[in-house]
Design an enzyme around this catalytic site. Structure first.
Site, PDB file in Angstrom:
ATOM      1  CE  LYS A   1      -4.440  -1.806   1.239  1.00  0.00           C
ATOM      2  NZ  LYS A   1      -5.524  -1.987   2.186  1.00  0.00           N
TER       3      LYS A   1
ATOM      4  NE  ARG B   1      -7.656  -8.066   0.201  1.00  0.00           N
ATOM      5  CZ  ARG B   1      -7.169  -7.249  -0.714  1.00  0.00           C
ATOM      6  NH1 ARG B   1      -6.128  -6.492  -0.436  1.00  0.00           N
ATOM      7  NH2 ARG B   1      -7.719  -7.200  -1.914  1.00  0.00           N
TER       8      ARG B   1
HETATM    9  C1  7PJ Z   1      -8.351  -4.307   1.459  1.00  0.00           C
HETATM   10  C2  7PJ Z   1      -9.399  -5.079   0.966  1.00  0.00           C
HETATM   11  C3  7PJ Z   1      -8.100  -4.303   2.857  1.00  0.00           C
HETATM   12  C4  7PJ Z   1      -9.937  -5.838   3.079  1.00  0.00           C
HETATM   13  C5  7PJ Z   1      -8.455  -4.045  -0.661  1.00  0.00           C
HETATM   14  C6  7PJ Z   1      -5.481  -3.050  -1.940  1.00  0.00           C
HETATM   15  C7  7PJ Z   1      -6.787  -2.399  -2.175  1.00  0.00           C
HETATM   16  N1  7PJ Z   1     -10.187  -5.849   1.763  1.00  0.00           N
HETATM   17  N2  7PJ Z   1      -9.450  -4.901  -0.362  1.00  0.00           N
HETATM   18  N3  7PJ Z   1      -8.929  -5.084   3.616  1.00  0.00           N
HETATM   19  N4  7PJ Z   1      -7.759  -3.676   0.411  1.00  0.00           N
HETATM   20  N5  7PJ Z   1     -10.694  -6.573   3.909  1.00  0.00           N
HETATM   21  O1  7PJ Z   1      -5.300  -4.255  -1.946  1.00  0.00           O
HETATM   22  O2  7PJ Z   1      -4.529  -2.256  -1.767  1.00  0.00           O
HETATM   23  O3  7PJ Z   1      -7.217  -3.629   3.389  1.00  0.00           O
HETATM   24  S1  7PJ Z   1      -8.160  -3.512  -2.284  1.00  0.00           S
END
Ligand code: 7PJ
Length: 286
Positions: free
Chosen positions: A224, A258
């Protein structure tokens, strides 16, 4: 915790591997496109690799929520996501999470065999609470200030930690009223979603406060832009920074992390968790 037909022990941190089916996500967007078409083969290959590397969950997304992104139509999102979910479940037996805010995509994902709904809008869209309530599946509720189109314009909080926790508590209560049991909820502070670097760092520093609510906590920090601000690094050069953030989150009790880089994060967590284990079968003189 039960995820459809899968069970996951969350007493140690688990990895969620990111699989974007969008043409425009900031990191892996467009990677699985051939001649302008999403390739099922390429998405499957990528998912297989992440599973081999130790991903416990594959998170399939069909909407780019990077700052400034425009949401796709419901049909576009369905067309991107559902065939991928179906084949990950059928061909790989994977535990699949679907990153969506659309009730129609949620319902179709459940029919396709998904095990988790991951909603960056915390089920605030019309009909989303009902779609998840009917599904019987767990859901990840994420905090976001504003909307992706404008969220990074001027994020403001009096206290980000208190506000994020209050919001997530309120959404959890709303879920319970809609018939989604507490046992099905996972909370996420939403790093980078309407947050400055200082807000993101405060939320990570005090992640224990969120963990203390007693719900499993999911974090997404991988690649990020907070790393750009800290290091001046382009997306392709954010692995070391991402690993540091993943470790910091694990230390503070995050249950699901994630990530894009599954193998590297797995290694970091394995080495880190060895600190808490009594070595067996190791020569004590070593
Ligand atoms: C997140 C997400 C996060 C959850 C994205 C990226 C943007 N879902 N989907 N948490 N970020 N739960 O991957 O930078 O931080 S999309």
């Amino acid at each position: 915790m039960r995820f459809g037909s899968h069970n996951l022990d969350l007493s140690r941190p688990r990895l969620m591997g990111i699989l974007n089916t969008t043409p425009d996500s900031f990191s892996d967007g467009g990677s699985y496109y051939q001649n302008g078409q999403l390739s099922l083969d390429l998405t499957l290959q990528r998912a297989r690799k992440m599973l081999e590397e130790g991903a416990d969950i594959i998170d399939v997304g069909g909407e780019s929520t990077r700052p400034g992104a425009r949401p796709p139509s419901e049909q576009e999102e369905l067309d991107r996501v559902i065939p991928v979910v179906e084949s990950l479940v059928k061909e790989l037996g994977a535990l699949v999470s679907v990153d969506t805010s659309s009730p129609a995509v949620m319902r179709a994902s459940v029919r396709a065999g998904a095990g988790l709904i991951n909603d960056v809008r915390a089920l605030q869209r019309e009909g989303a609470l009902e779609a998840v309530a009917e599904s019987g599946l767990p859901v990840c509720l994420m905090h976001m200030q504003g909307q992706p189109e404008t969220m990074q314009a001027q994020p403001t909080y009096s206290d980000p930690v208190v506000e994020v926790i209050d919001f997530l508590k309120a959404r959890a209560a709303e879920c319970e009223r809609a018939g989604i049991d507490r046992e099905r909820l996972i909370l996420d502070p939403g790093f980078g979603f309407g947050k400055t670097l200082a807000h993101n760092l405060a939320l990570l520093r005090q992640l224990n406060d969120l963990v203390a609510l007693g719900f499993p906590v999911l974090v997404g920090l991988s690649r990020k832009s907070m790393m750009d601000k800290l290091l001046g690094r382009d997306v392709s050069e954010r692995l070391p920074g991402s690993l540091a953030l993943a470790l910091a989150a694990a230390e503070r009790g995050a249950h699901i992390i994630r990530v894009h880089d599954v193998a590297a994060t797995r290694d970091v967590l394995k080495v880190w968790s060895a600190l808490d284990e009594t070595p067996t079968g190791l020569n004590p003189t070593h």
